[in-house]
Design a protein around this motif. Structure first.
Motif, PDB file in Angstrom:
ATOM      1  N   GLY A  13      50.098  21.997 -10.608  1.00 23.27           N
ATOM      2  CA  GLY A  13      51.015  21.948 -11.738  1.00 23.27           C
ATOM      3  C   GLY A  13      50.690  22.924 -12.855  1.00 23.27           C
ATOM      4  O   GLY A  13      50.958  22.636 -14.016  1.00 23.27           O
ATOM      5  N   CYS A  14      50.153  24.078 -12.514  1.00 23.02           N
ATOM      6  CA  CYS A  14      49.750  25.041 -13.547  1.00 23.02           C
ATOM      7  C   CYS A  14      50.941  25.710 -14.218  1.00 23.02           C
ATOM      8  O   CYS A  14      50.839  26.195 -15.339  1.00 23.02           O
ATOM      9  N   GLY A  15      52.089  25.785 -13.513  1.00 24.43           N
ATOM     10  CA  GLY A  15      53.293  26.357 -14.099  1.00 24.43           C
ATOM     11  C   GLY A  15      53.421  27.864 -13.986  1.00 24.43           C
ATOM     12  O   GLY A  15      54.388  28.430 -14.493  1.00 24.43           O
ATOM     13  N   LEU A  16      52.493  28.528 -13.322  1.00 18.47           N
ATOM     14  CA  LEU A  16      52.601  29.982 -13.177  1.00 18.47           C
ATOM     15  C   LEU A  16      53.844  30.370 -12.382  1.00 18.47           C
ATOM     16  O   LEU A  16      54.487  31.367 -12.675  1.00 18.47           O
ATOM     17  N   CYS A  17      54.189  29.572 -11.392  1.00 18.01           N
ATOM     18  CA  CYS A  17      55.391  29.850 -10.602  1.00 18.01           C
ATOM     19  C   CYS A  17      56.646  29.685 -11.450  1.00 18.01           C
ATOM     20  O   CYS A  17      57.618  30.428 -11.289  1.00 18.01           O
ATOM     21  N   VAL A  18      56.625  28.724 -12.340  1.00 17.49           N
ATOM     22  CA  VAL A  18      57.759  28.489 -13.240  1.00 17.49           C
ATOM     23  C   VAL A  18      57.980  29.724 -14.106  1.00 17.49           C
ATOM     24  O   VAL A  18      59.104  30.207 -14.262  1.00 17.49           O
ATOM     25  N   ALA A  20      56.986  32.747 -13.446  1.00 14.49           N
ATOM     26  CA  ALA A  20      57.236  33.939 -12.628  1.00 14.49           C
ATOM     27  C   ALA A  20      58.655  34.016 -12.090  1.00 14.49           C
ATOM     28  O   ALA A  20      59.134  35.111 -11.777  1.00 14.49           O
ATOM     29  N   CYS A  21      59.349  32.902 -11.994  1.00 13.17           N
ATOM     30  CA  CYS A  21      60.694  32.900 -11.406  1.00 13.17           C
ATOM     31  C   CYS A  21      61.676  33.618 -12.330  1.00 13.17           C
ATOM     32  O   CYS A  21      61.924  33.163 -13.454  1.00 13.17           O
ATOM     33  N   PRO A  22      62.262  34.729 -11.866  1.00  9.37           N
ATOM     34  CA  PRO A  22      63.186  35.476 -12.721  1.00  9.37           C
ATOM     35  C   PRO A  22      64.496  34.738 -12.990  1.00  9.37           C
ATOM     36  O   PRO A  22      65.186  35.044 -13.959  1.00  9.37           O
ATOM     37  N   LEU A  23      64.824  33.769 -12.151  1.00  4.13           N
ATOM     38  CA  LEU A  23      66.073  33.022 -12.328  1.00  4.13           C
ATOM     39  C   LEU A  23      65.877  31.692 -13.042  1.00  4.13           C
ATOM     40  O   LEU A  23      66.844  31.005 -13.358  1.00  4.13           O
ATOM     41  N   GLY A  24      64.637  31.310 -13.249  1.00  8.52           N
ATOM     42  CA  GLY A  24      64.355  30.056 -13.946  1.00  8.52           C
ATOM     43  C   GLY A  24      64.738  28.822 -13.152  1.00  8.52           C
ATOM     44  O   GLY A  24      65.126  27.809 -13.736  1.00  8.52           O
ATOM     45  N   ALA A  41      55.394  21.541  -8.585  1.00  6.55           N
ATOM     46  CA  ALA A  41      56.550  22.414  -8.776  1.00  6.55           C
ATOM     47  C   ALA A  41      57.607  22.077  -7.736  1.00  6.55           C
ATOM     48  O   ALA A  41      57.305  21.551  -6.665  1.00  6.55           O
ATOM     49  N   HIS A  42      58.853  22.391  -8.078  1.00  7.61           N
ATOM     50  CA  HIS A  42      59.944  22.228  -7.116  1.00  7.61           C
ATOM     51  C   HIS A  42      61.086  23.156  -7.487  1.00  7.61           C
ATOM     52  O   HIS A  42      61.191  23.631  -8.614  1.00  7.61           O
ATOM     53  N   LEU A  43      61.922  23.431  -6.507  1.00  8.39           N
ATOM     54  CA  LEU A  43      63.080  24.296  -6.687  1.00  8.39           C
ATOM     55  C   LEU A  43      64.257  23.447  -7.139  1.00  8.39           C
ATOM     56  O   LEU A  43      64.582  22.453  -6.500  1.00  8.39           O
ATOM     57  N   VAL A  44      64.909  23.839  -8.221  1.00  9.21           N
ATOM     58  CA  VAL A  44      66.000  23.026  -8.749  1.00  9.21           C
ATOM     59  C   VAL A  44      67.388  23.497  -8.297  1.00  9.21           C
ATOM     60  O   VAL A  44      68.342  22.737  -8.376  1.00  9.21           O
ATOM     61  N   ASP A  45      67.486  24.727  -7.796  1.00  7.95           N
ATOM     62  CA  ASP A  45      68.787  25.237  -7.355  1.00  7.95           C
ATOM     63  C   ASP A  45      68.599  26.141  -6.139  1.00  7.95           C
ATOM     64  O   ASP A  45      68.442  27.356  -6.265  1.00  7.95           O
ATOM     65  N   GLU A  46      68.611  25.531  -4.974  1.00  5.86           N
ATOM     66  CA  GLU A  46      68.382  26.259  -3.724  1.00  5.86           C
ATOM     67  C   GLU A  46      69.424  27.349  -3.493  1.00  5.86           C
ATOM     68  O   GLU A  46      69.117  28.396  -2.929  1.00  5.86           O
ATOM     69  N   GLU A  47      70.646  27.140  -3.934  1.00  9.60           N
ATOM     70  CA  GLU A  47      71.722  28.111  -3.735  1.00  9.60           C
ATOM     71  C   GLU A  47      71.455  29.431  -4.460  1.00  9.60           C
ATOM     72  O   GLU A  47      71.876  30.487  -4.005  1.00  9.60           O
ATOM     73  N   ARG A  48      70.759  29.376  -5.572  1.00  6.61           N
ATOM     74  CA  ARG A  48      70.510  30.580  -6.367  1.00  6.61           C
ATOM     75  C   ARG A  48      69.226  31.314  -5.999  1.00  6.61           C
ATOM     76  O   ARG A  48      69.021  32.444  -6.433  1.00  6.61           O
ATOM     77  N   CYS A  49      68.376  30.697  -5.193  1.00  4.51           N
ATOM     78  CA  CYS A  49      67.099  31.317  -4.827  1.00  4.51           C
ATOM     79  C   CYS A  49      67.342  32.579  -3.999  1.00  4.51           C
ATOM     80  O   CYS A  49      68.061  32.551  -2.996  1.00  4.51           O
ATOM     81  N   SER A  54      58.297  35.813  -6.025  1.00  2.49           N
ATOM     82  CA  SER A  54      57.501  35.886  -7.254  1.00  2.49           C
ATOM     83  C   SER A  54      56.688  34.616  -7.459  1.00  2.49           C
ATOM     84  O   SER A  54      55.525  34.676  -7.851  1.00  2.49           O
ATOM     85  N   CYS A  55      57.290  33.474  -7.162  1.00  2.00           N
ATOM     86  CA  CYS A  55      56.584  32.202  -7.339  1.00  2.00           C
ATOM     87  C   CYS A  55      55.383  32.110  -6.406  1.00  2.00           C
ATOM     88  O   CYS A  55      54.293  31.724  -6.814  1.00  2.00           O
TER      89      CYS A  55
END
Length: 69
Positions: A13-18, A20-24, A41-49, A54-55
């Motif tokens: 849960g360090c948040g570095l991936c959060v 790093a994600c250019p789309l948030g 961490a988890h992906l909140v919008d699979e359609e936009r990935c 980067s994560c």
């Protein structure tokens, strides 16, 4: 289409991936706690990935796998 898979056994849960994600679209799941006591961490919008990876690149514990299909 793509998605990320977070191995919660390693996520601390360090948040570095959060950051790093250019789309948030990667967030820490504040409603769950893993076995080590962290919010994973988890992906909140699979359609936009876009599978930019980067994560996964930023994850110091190699807890993220990116899948493209």
């Amino acid at each position: 289409m793509s998605r990320i898979i977070v191995d919660e056994t390693y996520c601390k849960g360090c948040g570095l991936c959060v950051d790093a994600c250019p789309l948030g679209i990667v967030e820490l799941d504040t409603e769950r706690i893993n076995a080590k006591g962290y919010h994973p961490a988890h992906l909140v919008d699979e359609e936009r990935c876009t599978a930019c990876c980067s994560c996964a690149t930023m994850c110091p514990d190699v807890a993220i796998t990116v899948e493209r299909f």
